[in-house]
Design a protein around this motif. Structure first.
Motif, PDB file in Angstrom:
ATOM      1  N   VAL A 164       0.857  -1.192   0.000  1.00 46.07           N
ATOM      2  CA  VAL A 164       0.000   0.000   0.000  1.00 46.07           C
ATOM      3  C   VAL A 164       0.888   1.235   0.000  1.00 46.07           C
ATOM      4  CG1 VAL A 164      -1.677   1.340   1.325  1.00 46.07           C
ATOM      5  CG2 VAL A 164      -1.926  -1.137   1.156  1.00 46.07           C
ATOM      6  N   ILE A 165       0.615   2.137  -0.946  1.00 44.32           N
ATOM      7  CA  ILE A 165       1.381   3.389  -1.047  1.00 44.32           C
ATOM      8  C   ILE A 165       0.405   4.543  -0.813  1.00 44.32           C
ATOM      9  CG2 ILE A 165       2.926   4.776  -2.522  1.00 44.32           C
ATOM     10  CD1 ILE A 165       3.915   1.887  -2.141  1.00 44.32           C
ATOM     11  N   ARG A 166       0.740   5.435   0.113  1.00 37.56           N
ATOM     12  CA  ARG A 166      -0.110   6.606   0.293  1.00 37.56           C
ATOM     13  C   ARG A 166       0.634   7.829  -0.231  1.00 37.56           C
ATOM     14  NH1 ARG A 166      -1.811   5.970   5.467  1.00 37.56           N
ATOM     15  NH2 ARG A 166      -0.398   7.516   6.324  1.00 37.56           N
ATOM     16  N   LEU A 167      -0.080   8.554  -1.134  1.00 34.23           N
ATOM     17  CA  LEU A 167       0.546   9.728  -1.780  1.00 34.23           C
ATOM     18  C   LEU A 167       0.084  11.013  -1.099  1.00 34.23           C
ATOM     19  CD1 LEU A 167      -0.043   8.652  -5.502  1.00 34.23           C
ATOM     20  CD2 LEU A 167       2.005   8.291  -4.109  1.00 34.23           C
ATOM     21  N   GLU A 168       0.816  12.062  -1.398  1.00 35.20           N
ATOM     22  CA  GLU A 168       0.430  13.372  -0.850  1.00 35.20           C
ATOM     23  C   GLU A 168      -0.936  13.789  -1.395  1.00 35.20           C
ATOM     24  OE1 GLU A 168       3.965  16.230   0.238  1.00 35.20           O
ATOM     25  OE2 GLU A 168       3.025  16.818  -1.660  1.00 35.20           O
ATOM     26  N   GLU A 169      -1.161  13.491  -2.713  1.00 34.42           N
ATOM     27  CA  GLU A 169      -2.452  13.800  -3.330  1.00 34.42           C
ATOM     28  C   GLU A 169      -2.752  12.777  -4.431  1.00 34.42           C
ATOM     29  OE1 GLU A 169      -1.099  17.243  -6.401  1.00 34.42           O
ATOM     30  OE2 GLU A 169      -1.270  17.807  -4.287  1.00 34.42           O
ATOM     31  N   PRO A 170      -4.032  12.555  -4.719  1.00 31.45           N
ATOM     32  CA  PRO A 170      -4.376  11.546  -5.742  1.00 31.45           C
ATOM     33  C   PRO A 170      -3.740  11.884  -7.085  1.00 31.45           C
ATOM     34  CG  PRO A 170      -6.353  12.424  -4.652  1.00 31.45           C
ATOM     35  CD  PRO A 170      -5.211  13.281  -4.242  1.00 31.45           C
ATOM     36  N   SER A 171      -3.334  10.844  -7.823  1.00 35.62           N
ATOM     37  CA  SER A 171      -2.697  11.104  -9.120  1.00 35.62           C
ATOM     38  C   SER A 171      -3.009   9.971 -10.097  1.00 35.62           C
ATOM     39  CB  SER A 171      -1.183  11.245  -8.932  1.00 35.62           C
ATOM     40  OG  SER A 171      -0.553  11.204 -10.189  1.00 35.62           O
ATOM     41  N   GLN A 172      -3.726  10.305 -11.169  1.00 38.62           N
ATOM     42  CA  GLN A 172      -4.029   9.314 -12.209  1.00 38.62           C
ATOM     43  C   GLN A 172      -2.766   8.947 -12.966  1.00 38.62           C
ATOM     44  OE1 GLN A 172      -6.871   7.563 -12.852  1.00 38.62           O
ATOM     45  NE2 GLN A 172      -7.576   8.496 -10.932  1.00 38.62           N
ATOM     46  N   THR A 173      -1.827   9.884 -13.060  1.00 39.66           N
ATOM     47  CA  THR A 173      -0.570   9.645 -13.784  1.00 39.66           C
ATOM     48  C   THR A 173       0.216   8.524 -13.094  1.00 39.66           C
ATOM     49  OG1 THR A 173      -0.531  12.035 -14.031  1.00 39.66           O
ATOM     50  CG2 THR A 173       1.429  10.856 -14.780  1.00 39.66           C
ATOM     51  N   VAL A 174       0.266   8.626 -11.763  1.00 39.21           N
ATOM     52  CA  VAL A 174       1.012   7.608 -11.002  1.00 39.21           C
ATOM     53  C   VAL A 174       0.334   6.248 -11.164  1.00 39.21           C
ATOM     54  CG1 VAL A 174       1.711   6.880  -8.682  1.00 39.21           C
ATOM     55  CG2 VAL A 174       1.920   9.278  -9.338  1.00 39.21           C
ATOM     56  N   LEU A 175      -1.005   6.244 -11.107  1.00 35.89           N
ATOM     57  CA  LEU A 175      -1.745   4.988 -11.245  1.00 35.89           C
ATOM     58  C   LEU A 175      -1.467   4.344 -12.608  1.00 35.89           C
ATOM     59  CD1 LEU A 175      -3.913   3.059 -10.045  1.00 35.89           C
ATOM     60  CD2 LEU A 175      -5.639   4.484 -11.136  1.00 35.89           C
ATOM     61  N   ASP A 196      -7.594   4.490  -4.222  1.00 33.71           N
ATOM     62  CA  ASP A 196      -8.704   4.881  -3.362  1.00 33.71           C
ATOM     63  C   ASP A 196      -8.276   6.157  -2.654  1.00 33.71           C
ATOM     64  OD1 ASP A 196     -10.847   5.117  -1.711  1.00 33.71           O
ATOM     65  OD2 ASP A 196     -10.317   3.448  -0.406  1.00 33.71           O
ATOM     66  N   GLY A 197      -8.695   7.278  -3.257  1.00 32.10           N
ATOM     67  CA  GLY A 197      -8.236   8.560  -2.721  1.00 32.10           C
ATOM     68  C   GLY A 197      -6.729   8.694  -2.913  1.00 32.10           C
ATOM     69  N   THR A 198      -6.019   8.915  -1.824  1.00 37.56           N
ATOM     70  CA  THR A 198      -4.556   9.071  -1.954  1.00 37.56           C
ATOM     71  C   THR A 198      -3.840   7.728  -1.845  1.00 37.56           C
ATOM     72  OG1 THR A 198      -4.393   9.461   0.420  1.00 37.56           O
ATOM     73  CG2 THR A 198      -4.561  11.426  -0.980  1.00 37.56           C
ATOM     74  N   SER A 199      -4.600   6.650  -1.610  1.00 34.78           N
ATOM     75  CA  SER A 199      -3.942   5.340  -1.432  1.00 34.78           C
ATOM     76  C   SER A 199      -3.957   4.517  -2.704  1.00 34.78           C
ATOM     77  CB  SER A 199      -4.652   4.549  -0.326  1.00 34.78           C
ATOM     78  OG  SER A 199      -4.371   5.109   0.919  1.00 34.78           O
ATOM     79  N   ALA A 248       8.817   3.350  -8.985  1.00 34.75           N
ATOM     80  CA  ALA A 248       7.932   3.666 -10.104  1.00 34.75           C
ATOM     81  C   ALA A 248       7.033   4.858  -9.782  1.00 34.75           C
ATOM     82  CB  ALA A 248       7.086   2.440 -10.456  1.00 34.75           C
ATOM     83  N   VAL A 249       6.545   4.902  -8.539  1.00 40.24           N
ATOM     84  CA  VAL A 249       5.678   6.009  -8.113  1.00 40.24           C
ATOM     85  C   VAL A 249       6.449   7.319  -8.164  1.00 40.24           C
ATOM     86  CG1 VAL A 249       4.446   6.992  -6.121  1.00 40.24           C
ATOM     87  CG2 VAL A 249       4.154   4.575  -6.696  1.00 40.24           C
ATOM     88  N   VAL A 250       7.665   7.316  -7.634  1.00 41.11           N
ATOM     89  CA  VAL A 250       8.477   8.547  -7.586  1.00 41.11           C
ATOM     90  C   VAL A 250       8.824   9.021  -8.994  1.00 41.11           C
ATOM     91  CG1 VAL A 250      10.704   9.502  -6.825  1.00 41.11           C
ATOM     92  CG2 VAL A 250       9.368   8.055  -5.273  1.00 41.11           C
ATOM     93  N   ARG A 251       9.171   8.045  -9.865  1.00 43.58           N
ATOM     94  CA  ARG A 251       9.508   8.419 -11.262  1.00 43.58           C
ATOM     95  C   ARG A 251       8.315   9.051 -11.978  1.00 43.58           C
ATOM     96  NH1 ARG A 251      13.621   4.433 -14.300  1.00 43.58           N
ATOM     97  NH2 ARG A 251      15.322   4.682 -12.828  1.00 43.58           N
ATOM     98  N   ALA A 252       7.112   8.585 -11.571  1.00 46.59           N
ATOM     99  CA  ALA A 252       5.907   9.141 -12.211  1.00 46.59           C
ATOM    100  C   ALA A 252       5.498  10.471 -11.585  1.00 46.59           C
ATOM    101  CB  ALA A 252       4.773   8.135 -12.111  1.00 46.59           C
ATOM    102  N   GLY A 253       6.306  10.953 -10.643  1.00 48.74           N
ATOM    103  CA  GLY A 253       6.042  12.263 -10.045  1.00 48.74           C
ATOM    104  C   GLY A 253       5.244  12.207  -8.759  1.00 48.74           C
ATOM    105  N   GLY A 254       4.962  11.027  -8.248  1.00 53.04           N
ATOM    106  CA  GLY A 254       4.203  10.905  -6.995  1.00 53.04           C
ATOM    107  C   GLY A 254       5.088  11.210  -5.786  1.00 53.04           C
ATOM    108  N   ARG A 255       4.480  11.816  -4.766  1.00 54.34           N
ATOM    109  CA  ARG A 255       5.233  12.107  -3.527  1.00 54.34           C
ATOM    110  C   ARG A 255       4.695  11.137  -2.447  1.00 54.34           C
ATOM    111  NH1 ARG A 255       8.152  16.681  -2.961  1.00 54.34           N
ATOM    112  NH2 ARG A 255       7.393  17.130  -0.860  1.00 54.34           N
ATOM    113  N   VAL A 256       5.575  10.247  -1.999  1.00 58.28           N
ATOM    114  CA  VAL A 256       5.163   9.144  -1.112  1.00 58.28           C
ATOM    115  C   VAL A 256       5.170   9.596   0.358  1.00 58.28           C
ATOM    116  CG1 VAL A 256       5.740   6.814  -0.332  1.00 58.28           C
ATOM    117  CG2 VAL A 256       6.069   7.438  -2.733  1.00 58.28           C
TER     118      VAL A 256
END
Lengths: 307, 244
Positions: free
Chosen positions: A230-241, A256-259, A277-285
Motif C-alpha cells: 500500500v502506497i499513500r501519496l500526498e495527493e491523488p494522481s491518475q498519472t502515477v496509477l 482509493d483517494g490518496t492510497s 515507479a511512483v516517484v519516477r511518475a512524479g508521486g510524492r510518497v
C-alpha cells in the motif's frame, strides 16, 4: 535433528497429541504455537523422554525416544527449559548449574567454563554465589536457560520461556535465543506469543492437539489471504496509477483517494520497485508498507476452525 | 546403576539439608537428648536401690528406643527431599537429565539415610559409653557392648531407617506439603513402638538375640516389599502425570 511421525499421546480417553508429524533440521529455531491445552508441553515431554508416547514415532539425532537405551543418549544431547523454572532455591546460582553439569557428565574444566560463560552472557555472573530464592522471576528464568545449556546440548527445548516475564526480561531472553541461533543450535520453542515466534523462529508449527500448519512465518502469514503493498501519496494522481499499471501489468493496482494498493505476489520484495515507479511518475510518497493477513490472522483462523 | 550419579544427587540433597536448620535440629538433637537423658535416668534408678538383675532387664528396653528413632528421624529428610522438589517444581529438569529413576531414588535415599543413621549411631555410642559409666559399679562389668546391642544398632536400626525412607517416599508421592508428609511419615513409628510395648509386656524378649534376628528378618522382608512399591511409584511418567 528432530523427527516425529503420527505422534500420539492419550491420557485415558483424552487425546493430548493427535497424530503429529514434523521434522526440525539441525541449527533451526522451530516454534511450536498453540493455545493452552494444545499438547505443546506433552509433545516436549515425549521428545525429552519424560513421558511415553501412545503411538507413532519420534527420534532425536537418530535416536528413538521410546527406546530405554536411546533415551539416556537423547537426554545427554538435549537441554530443557521447562515452563516452571524449578531451581533449588537454597543453593546459589553457581551450585545449581554445577549440580546439573555434573549430572550431565560435563568434565570439571568445561563445566566451570560453561557456567562462567552462560552466567556472564545472561548478566548473572555477579550473582553467582547468591541463593536463587532471592532472585527475581526474570533472573530465575535466565538461570533456568543457563542450566539447560551448561552441558552444551545440541538441541534446546524451551517451554514458554518468556511467559510471565516483564517486557525487558522477555527481550533479554529473546535476544539470547537469537544469540544461540547464531551458534547453530537446534531450538524447539514452545510459545503462544505470536510476536516472539515471528521474531526468533525459522519455521513455526501451529498445534491444536493436531498439527494445523507448518511453515516459515511468511508462509503462514500468506495462508489465509493475499498480502498487498500500500502506497499513500500526498495527493491523488491518475498519472502515477497509470505508470504503476504499465510497470506491473500482471498485478492488480487500484486507487482509493490518496492510497494505491498493489496486489503483489511478494509485496516485501516488490515494494522498493513500486516506490521507485511512483516517484519516477512524479508521486510524492507519504507512506509505503505491506498490509494483509498476519501470523495472528492465520493462527486464529486455524485454531478457531478446529475448535 | 551408576553410583556416581546416585552420589551427585545425594550430595546435592545433603548440601540443601545443611542449609535447613530445622531439619538438622530434628535429625541430630533428639537422638543426643535421649543419649544423655537415658543414662541419667538409669543413674537415678540405681540410686533408688534397684537390683542388678532388674537393670539387665531394663537396659535392652532403653537400647531398643534407638530402633524407634530409626522409624522417625529419616522421615524428616526424606519427606523434604521429595516434597521439597515438588514444591520447588525441580523434578522435571532433574528427570530430564541422563539419570535413571533408580539412580535418583537411590541418591535421595542415601541423602536421607546417611545423616539419620549417623545421628542415631553416634548417639548410641554416647548412650552406651555413659550407661557403662553409671552401671559398671552396680553390675560389676560393662554391660555394653553385647550381641543384643550389636543387633539393635547395626541391624535393626539400619533396616528401620531404610523402611522409614521408603515409607516417606511413598507418602511424599501423594502429598504436596512437607509438614503433612513428615507427619504421615512419622506414623511408621507405630509398629516400631508396638514391638517395644510387646517387649515391655513380656510378649517378646527384646534382650534375646534370637528374637532380635526374627524381627530383623521381618523388617528385611517388609523393606523389600516397600522397595518394590516405591520403585513402581518413582517412575518419571508417574511423577510428572500422576503425582499430586
Amino acid at each position: 535433528m528432530i523427527e516425529t511421525e503420527n505422534l500420539t499421546k492419550k491420557f485415558g480417553d483424552l487425546v493430548a497429541v493427535d497424530g503429529v508429524s514434523f521434522s526440525v533440521s539441525e541449527g533451526e529455531v522451530f516454534g511450536f504455537l498453540g493455545p493452552n491445552g494444545a499438547g505443546k508441553t506433552t509433545t516436549v515431554r515425549i521428545l525429552c523422554c519424560l513421558i511415553s508416547k501412545t503411538s507413532g514415532g519420534a527420534r532425536i539425532g537418530g535416536y528413538d525416544v521410546s527406546d530405554e537405551a536411546d533415551s539416556l543418549k537423547i537426554r545427554k544431547m538435549i537441554g530443557l527449559v521447562p515452563d516452571n523454572v524449578g531451581l533449588y532455591e537454597a543453593l546459589s546460582a553457581y551450585k545449581n548449574l554445577d549440580f546439573y553439569g555434573r549430572l550431565y557428565g560435563c568434565p570439571e574444566a568445561q563445566r566451570k567454563e560453561n557456567i562462567r560463560r552462560f552466567l556472564t552472557m545472561l548478566g548473572l555472573w555477579e550473582k553467582k554465589d547468591v541463593a536463587t530464592g532471592t532472585f527475581s522471576k526474570g533472573m530465575k528464568q535466565k538461570l533456568a536457560i543457563a542450566r539447560a545449556l551448561v552441558h552444551d546440548p545440541q538441541v534446546l527445548f524451551m517451554d514458554e520461556p518468556t511467559a510471565n516475564l516483564d517486557p525487558e526480561s522477555s527481550k533479554t531472553v529473546r535476544d539470547f535465543i537469537l544469540e544461540l541461533r547464531k551458534e547453530k543450535r537446534t531450538i524447539f520453542l514452545n510459545t503462544h506469543n505470536l510476536d516472539e515466534a515471528q521474531r526468533v523462529c525459522d519455521r513455526i508449527a501451529i498445534l491444536n492437539t493436531k498439527l494445523m500448519a507448518t511453515g516459515t512465518p511468511e508462509e503462514l502469514e500468506r495462508m489465509v489471504g493475499a498480502r498487498r503493498a500500500v502506497i499513500r501519496l500526498e495527493e491523488p494522481s491518475q498519472t502515477v496509477l497509470a505508470a504503476l499499471k504499465k510497470r506491473f501489468p500482471d498485478v492488480d493496482v487500484t486507487a482509493d483517494g490518496t492510497s494505491l494498493t498493489v496486489e503483489a505476489t511478494d509485496p516485501e520484495k516488490q515494494t522498493p520497485d513500486i516506490v521507485e515507479a511512483v516517484v519516477r511518475a512524479g508521486g510524492r510518497v507519504q507512506f509505503a508498507g505491506v498490509v494483509g493477513s498476519t501470523l495472528e490472522d492465520t493462527y486464529l483462523k486455524l485454531v478457531r476452525r478446529d475448535a | 546403576m551408576r553410583l556416581s550419579q546416585c552420589w551427585i544427587v545425594a550430595s546435592k540433597d545433603l548440601a540443601t539439608i545443611t542449609k535447613r536448620r530445622n531439619i538438622l535440629y530434628s535429625t541430630f538433637v533428639v537422638p543426643f537428648i535421649i543419649a544423655f537423658m537415658f543414662p541419667l535416668l538409669i543413674r537415678y534408678i540405681i540410686e533408688k536401690g534397684t537390683a542388678a538383675s532388674a537393670l539387665s532387664y531394663l537396659l535392652p528396653s532403653f537400647e531398643f528406643f534407638f530402633f524407634i528413632l530409626a522409624g522417625l528421624i529419616p522421615s524428616t529428610i526424606a519427606s523434604y527431599s521429595i516434597v521439597g522438589e515438588k514444591v520447588e517444581k525441580s523434578l522435571e529438569p532433574l528427570l530430564a537429565t541422563p539419570t535413571t529413576d533408580s539412580e535418583i531414588l537411590v541418591g535421595k535415599s542415601i541423602a536421607a539415610i546417611l545423616p539419620a543413621l549417623g545421628a542415631i549411631l553416634s548417639a548410641s555410642v554416647v548412650f552406651m559409653g555413659l550407661t557403662d559409666a553409671v552401671t559398671a559399679g552396680k553390675l560389676g562389668y560393662y554391660y555394653f557392648p553385647n550381641w543384643g546391642a550389636a543387633l539393635v544398632f547395626l541391624l535393626l536400626v539400619p533396616l528401620g531407617t531404610v523402611m522409614s525412607v521408603e515409607w516417606s517416599v511413598l507418602i511424599s508421592s501423594r502429598v504436596s506439603d512437607v509438614r503433612i508428609a513428615q507427619q504421615l511419615g512419622s506414623l511408621l513409628i507405630l509398629p516400631f513402638a508396638g514391638i517395644y510395648v510387646a517387649g515391655e509386656l513380656n510378649l517378646v524378649q527384646l534382650g534375646d538375640t534370637g528374637t532380635l534376628l526374627i524381627i530383623a528378618g521381618a523388617l528385611a522382608l517388609v523393606d523389600l516389599l516397600f522397595l518394590y512399591v516405591v520403585q513402581a511409584a518413582f517412575r518419571r511418567e508417574e511423577i510428572l502425570t500422576r503425582w499430586k
